[in-house]
Design an enzyme around this catalytic site. Structure first.
Site, PDB file in Angstrom:
ATOM      1  N   GLY A 229       0.835  -1.202   0.000  1.00  0.00           N
ATOM      2  CA  GLY A 229       0.000   0.000   0.000  1.00  0.00           C
ATOM      3  C   GLY A 229       0.867   1.247   0.000  1.00  0.00           C
ATOM      4  N   GLU A 469      -3.287  -8.383   6.962  1.00  0.00           N
ATOM      5  CA  GLU A 469      -2.838  -8.345   8.364  1.00  0.00           C
ATOM      6  C   GLU A 469      -3.284  -9.597   9.119  1.00  0.00           C
ATOM      7  OE1 GLU A 469      -2.355  -4.639  10.097  1.00  0.00           O
ATOM      8  OE2 GLU A 469      -2.665  -3.582   8.208  1.00  0.00           O
TER       9      GLU A 469
HETATM   10  C1  LIG Z   1      -5.651  -4.743  -0.855  1.00  0.00           C
HETATM   11  C2  LIG Z   1      -4.482  -5.373  -0.166  1.00  0.00           C
HETATM   12  C3  LIG Z   1      -3.575  -4.577   0.503  1.00  0.00           C
HETATM   13  C4  LIG Z   1      -2.436  -5.141   1.096  1.00  0.00           C
HETATM   14  N1  LIG Z   1      -1.495  -4.327   1.667  1.00  0.00           N
HETATM   15  C5  LIG Z   1      -0.311  -4.866   2.070  1.00  0.00           C
HETATM   16  C6  LIG Z   1       0.769  -4.028   2.506  1.00  0.00           C
HETATM   17  O1  LIG Z   1       0.654  -2.800   2.538  1.00  0.00           O
HETATM   18  N2  LIG Z   1       1.933  -4.616   2.880  1.00  0.00           N
HETATM   19  C7  LIG Z   1       2.095  -5.976   2.864  1.00  0.00           C
HETATM   20  O2  LIG Z   1       3.170  -6.443   3.225  1.00  0.00           O
HETATM   21  N3  LIG Z   1       1.090  -6.796   2.454  1.00  0.00           N
HETATM   22  C8  LIG Z   1      -0.094  -6.279   2.050  1.00  0.00           C
HETATM   23  N4  LIG Z   1      -1.105  -7.100   1.609  1.00  0.00           N
HETATM   24  C9  LIG Z   1      -0.862  -8.535   1.530  1.00  0.00           C
HETATM   25  C10 LIG Z   1      -1.655  -9.345   2.528  1.00  0.00           C
HETATM   26  O3  LIG Z   1      -1.130  -9.169   3.806  1.00  0.00           O
HETATM   27  C11 LIG Z   1      -1.625 -10.797   2.051  1.00  0.00           C
HETATM   28  O4  LIG Z   1      -2.455 -10.866   0.914  1.00  0.00           O
HETATM   29  C12 LIG Z   1      -2.101 -11.749   3.114  1.00  0.00           C
HETATM   30  O5  LIG Z   1      -1.125 -11.880   4.096  1.00  0.00           O
HETATM   31  C13 LIG Z   1      -2.417 -13.136   2.531  1.00  0.00           C
HETATM   32  O6  LIG Z   1      -1.349 -13.612   1.796  1.00  0.00           O
HETATM   33  P1  LIG Z   1      -1.570 -14.217   0.339  1.00  0.00           P
HETATM   34  O7  LIG Z   1      -2.349 -13.230  -0.446  1.00  0.00           O
HETATM   35  O8  LIG Z   1      -0.253 -14.613  -0.177  1.00  0.00           O
HETATM   36  O9  LIG Z   1      -2.480 -15.487   0.566  1.00  0.00           O
HETATM   37  P2  LIG Z   1      -1.975 -16.920   1.030  1.00  0.00           P
HETATM   38  O10 LIG Z   1      -1.166 -16.811   2.250  1.00  0.00           O
HETATM   39  O11 LIG Z   1      -1.392 -17.624  -0.122  1.00  0.00           O
HETATM   40  O12 LIG Z   1      -3.377 -17.579   1.375  1.00  0.00           O
HETATM   41  C14 LIG Z   1      -4.256 -18.078   0.355  1.00  0.00           C
HETATM   42  C15 LIG Z   1      -5.276 -18.995   1.020  1.00  0.00           C
HETATM   43  O13 LIG Z   1      -4.601 -20.093   1.607  1.00  0.00           O
HETATM   44  C16 LIG Z   1      -5.034 -20.299   2.933  1.00  0.00           C
HETATM   45  N5  LIG Z   1      -3.907 -20.752   3.756  1.00  0.00           N
HETATM   46  C17 LIG Z   1      -2.709 -20.162   3.913  1.00  0.00           C
HETATM   47  N6  LIG Z   1      -1.973 -20.842   4.799  1.00  0.00           N
HETATM   48  C18 LIG Z   1      -2.707 -21.873   5.224  1.00  0.00           C
HETATM   49  C19 LIG Z   1      -2.508 -22.925   6.168  1.00  0.00           C
HETATM   50  N7  LIG Z   1      -1.392 -23.021   6.897  1.00  0.00           N
HETATM   51  N8  LIG Z   1      -3.510 -23.805   6.363  1.00  0.00           N
HETATM   52  C20 LIG Z   1      -4.647 -23.711   5.668  1.00  0.00           C
HETATM   53  N9  LIG Z   1      -4.897 -22.740   4.777  1.00  0.00           N
HETATM   54  C21 LIG Z   1      -3.947 -21.825   4.558  1.00  0.00           C
HETATM   55  C22 LIG Z   1      -5.520 -18.948   3.405  1.00  0.00           C
HETATM   56  O14 LIG Z   1      -6.536 -19.110   4.397  1.00  0.00           O
HETATM   57  C23 LIG Z   1      -6.065 -18.323   2.134  1.00  0.00           C
HETATM   58  O15 LIG Z   1      -7.421 -18.618   2.003  1.00  0.00           O
HETATM   59  C24 LIG Z   1      -2.257  -6.548   1.060  1.00  0.00           C
HETATM   60  C25 LIG Z   1      -3.206  -7.352   0.421  1.00  0.00           C
HETATM   61  C26 LIG Z   1      -4.295  -6.785  -0.199  1.00  0.00           C
HETATM   62  C27 LIG Z   1      -5.253  -7.674  -0.926  1.00  0.00           C
END
Ligand SMILES: Cc1cc2nc3c(=O)[nH]c(=O)nc-3n(C[C@H](O)[C@H](O)[C@H](O)COP(=O)(O)OP(=O)(O)OC[C@H]3O[C@@H](n4cnc5c(N)ncnc54)[C@H](O)[C@@H]3O)c2cc1C
Length: 678
Positions: A229, A469
């Site tokens: 962000g 978060e």
């Molecule tokens: C609009 C937006 C703003 C953001 N802003 C920031 C920012 O400013 N800075 C920053 O650093 N990040 C930011 N993020 C990132 C955000 O923190 C991540 O998207 C979030 O941590 C989830 O990670 P991922 O998208 O890789 O999903 P993943 O971690 O890949 O998860 C995908 C799915 O897998 C499932 N899953 C994951 N691990 C497990 C497990 N152990 N067991 C079972 N299921 C599991 C989850 O429940 C989820 O449904 C932002 C995201 C968005 C969409």
């Protein structure tokens, strides 16, 4: 059908068939139309208790500061102020392009900055300063999620990381500069390949003892920083989370400060930045992607409260345990979880206030031949769609205050509890918000689809609450894991449970009467007993199942993963019990009177709807089928008892008219032909 209705129906049908549309005055003048009666006049009992006293309980703190900020936004032309039927509304223009929305976010920040809204947000200290900051941030979120998130990233994430992970040299250099917006910060933790699993990030930082600099690299595409962000357009600096590699040895994830743009907005050398693109909401935030190509930063830019690297390149850390060190690096995320949890409660409040006010003025179908059409909120089914959600938001409001107080009064000893409670509430409140938004949207029928009526738009705006978060599902697993650790520690050391509200586990197992009466079902003693029974039993079952999987040769981690169903049930049981307990405490602190009476009804409705919605009560036999039916039968009765208080209950939220929407008021007039001419 009487003559009037026949004539009206015929006219409508004729108009459908006519080739030329009739002129507006013909329709408007010849026939009686539906007219809007403000619920304040039409409700026979519009104020059943002191709504201001209730608001004080629900907001909990800084009411004057909140009202001041509402006023600042309503007065300014920057907040897309519109007048509809003589009433002012403020609501961002979501028809603007992504770029325009981003620029508006920055203009609004500049306006609020000029008026001292952010004073002390990073340089202030103590619980009162923090509560003021949280209250003002909540009000900002009620206007626009992008505005709140853009600020949240800059202050809570970037600023919070500097404050919690940095030391004096960082505080002196960055905190005031951040508060004054001399620089613009972002927070680069997530990568394309790793979001929830922060430990797995692939960005690598090495140390060059000759120049005394760290060198940051994005070694592969999956290591690009993603979703950051502020990165796409505005940020000048970022916190970079990266593996720290010293002399070939990986010391784990650490946080560094890197400049990514100069003060004119030009991207710095060796940094590449790209867009994340249009999103389902939150388009006023410029989420971007970042690649680092041998980016050199001074040694002093390591945020070194937990670990440091000496000028000669020696790694130094007082925290030897790598798990503990990693957990400490995630500390800035706690404040984010607190603000997200609380903000989702306020968004649910707005949507419930709109949907309930609409349901008090909108009629559909007559149930007697010549009778008036029925008010939506007089349908028991409509009551059951909205009033249990209202009860949940009352319950969650008290828990939100409890969470904030826990957070602002934090001590090293309370950190674990804050982590668990903030995770539980963040997941529970944000999921509940999405459900509330959908129900309220549908409860407003087609009007709920209009952007100006806010609720539909909120669905896209706030959906991401369940992901960033801390992904909700992952957070819920962590709660169950933490509860299991607590359970095992108490069992093996033969010590009583202390903290997290688990003390009830020390007493004897509650006994649920075999035949429940209505008055028992509505008693707080029965309700909390039932919630204790569920939590206690699920914790034992979960421990037994994990142990069973381990005895079959699975590792502890695999055993835990295999027990996910019980982990989910337990996470829910913990959260709902904590919420009910807080509600009961708030209720019991009040003197006898109308406020306490209505809160008693809401508390019962919260407890009973939670029981009705969780199959665990029947699945594991905490209630017989007869008792489960008896509980279910109380829900409509409670809804009917709360129905006369509905208006006062939403008015108690203290949300200015300008932050609701036209359908919360005279929606006939605001949709009139004359309004359409403007
Ligand atoms: C609009 C937006 C703003 C953001 N802003 C920031 C920012 O400013 N800075 C920053 O650093 N990040 C930011 N993020 C990132 C955000 O923190 C991540 O998207 C979030 O941590 C989830 O990670 P991922 O998208 O890789 O999903 P993943 O971690 O890949 O998860 C995908 C799915 O897998 C499932 N899953 C994951 N691990 C497990 C497990 N152990 N067991 C079972 N299921 C599991 C989850 O429940 C989820 O449904 C932002 C995201 C968005 C969409």
């Amino acid at each position: 059908m009487d003559n009037h209705r026949i004539t009206r129906r015929t006219t409508i049908l004729t108009n459908h068939l006519r080739h030329d549309p009739p002129t507006a005055p013909t329709i408007l003048h010849n026939h009686a139309c539906l007219s809007h009666s403000p619920p304040e006049l039409s409700e026979s009992n519009p104020t059943t208790f002191d709504t201001f006293e209730m608001r004080k309980l629900l907001d909990g703190h800084n009411l004057e500061d909140r009202d001041w900020l509402f006023g600042l936004m309503i007065q300014s032309g920057l907040f897309n102020r519109r007048e509809v039927d003589g009433r002012v509304f403020v609501n961002p223009d979501y028809n603007q392009s992504m770029e325009q929305q981003r620029e508006m976010t920055m203009k609004r920040i500049a306006y609020l900055l000029d008026r001292g809204v952010f004073r002390g947000w990073l340089t202030g200290d103590g619980p009162q300063e923090e509560l003021r900051k949280l209250a003002l941030h909540e009000v900002i979120g009620m206007y626009d999620h992008s505005l709140a998130v853009k600020l949240g990233v800059h202050i809570f994430l970037w600023g919070g990381a500097v404050k919690f992970l940095g030391t004096k040299r960082h505080h002196d250099k960055w905190l005031r500069a951040t508060e004054n917006y001399d620089i613009k910060g972002c927070f680069a933790m997530s990568e394309l390949g790793h979001g929830s699993n922060v430990r797995g990030i692939e960005t690598v930082t090495t140390y060059d003892p000759i120049s005394g600099e760290f060198v940051i690299n994005t070694p592969c595409e999956s290591a690009q920083k993603y979703w950051i962000g502020g990165a796409a357009n505005h940020a000048t600096h970022t916190i970079v989370f990266s593996q720290l590699n010293i002399n070939g040895s990986n010391q784990g994830v650490h946080a560094f400060i890197a400049q990514i743009r100069d003060s004119d907005g030009n991207i710095c050398p060796n940094i590449r930045i790209a867009e994340c693109g249009h999103k389902i909401g939150l388009n006023g935030v410029d989420n971007g992607r970042i690649w680092f190509d041998n980016v050199r930063i001074p040694r002093e830019n390591l945020l070194n409260s937990m670990a440091d690297v000496s000028p000669s390149g020696e790694y130094l850390s007082a925290i030897k345990n790598t798990d503990q060190r990693f957990a400490a690096f995630l500390a800035p995320l706690t404040s984010g979880r607190v603000t997200i949890a609380v903000s989702s409660v306020y968004i649910s409040k707005i949507s419930l206030a709109i949907a309930i006010r609409y349901a008090l003025t909108r009629r559909a179908f007559s149930i007697t031949p010549n009778g008036p059409e029925v008010l939506l909120l007089d349908y028991p089914s409509h009551q059951q769609r909205l009033l249990p959600l209202l009860a949940k938001i009352y319950a969650m409001s008290f828990s939100a205050i409890e969470l904030k107080k826990l957070y602002v009064n934090r001590t090293p000893e309370s950190n674990k509890a804050i982590h668990i409670v903030s995770s539980a509430y963040k997941a529970t409140f944000t999921w509940n918000n999405m459900r509330t938004l959908q129900e309220c949207r549908e409860a407003c029928g087609g009007q709920g689809v209009k952007t100006e009526n806010r609720i539909g738009q909120f669905k896209g705006e706030y959906d991401v609450h369940s992901t960033f978060e801390g992904d909700n599902n992952v957070l819920m697993q962590q709660i169950s894991k933490a509860l299991l650790a607590e359970y095992i520690a108490c069992q093996t050391k033969n010590k009583p449970f202390k903290g997290l509200g688990l003390e009830h586990m020390n007493g004897s197992c509650p006994v649920i009467p075999s035949q429940l009466t209505s008055s028992t079902i509505k008693s707080s003693e029965f309700q909390i007993d039932l919630f204790h029974l569920r939590e206690r039993d699920l914790l034992k079952r979960f421990a037994a199942e994990v142990s069973e999987h381990q005895s079959q040769g699975n590792s502890k981690e695999s055993a835990f993963i295999l027990s996910y169903q019980l982990a989910e049930d337990l996470g829910r049981a913990f959260s709902e019990r904590a919420i009910l307990k807080t509600f009961m405490e708030a209720e019991s602190a009040l003197p006898a009177g109308s406020l306490k009476d209505v809160l008693g009804l809401l508390r019962s409705l919260y407890a009973l709807i939670s029981v009705d919605e969780d199959a665990a009560f029947l699945r594991y036999g905490y209630l017989s089928t007869e008792n489960a039916s008896a509980v279910r039968k109380e829900v409509p009765k409670l809804c009917a008892e709360l129905r006369p208080h509905a208006l006062a209950l939403v008015n108690s939220f203290g949300i200015p008219d300008a932050f609701l929407s036209p359908i919360a008021y005279n929606w006939v007039e605001s949709n009139s032909w004359s309004t359409a001419q403007h």
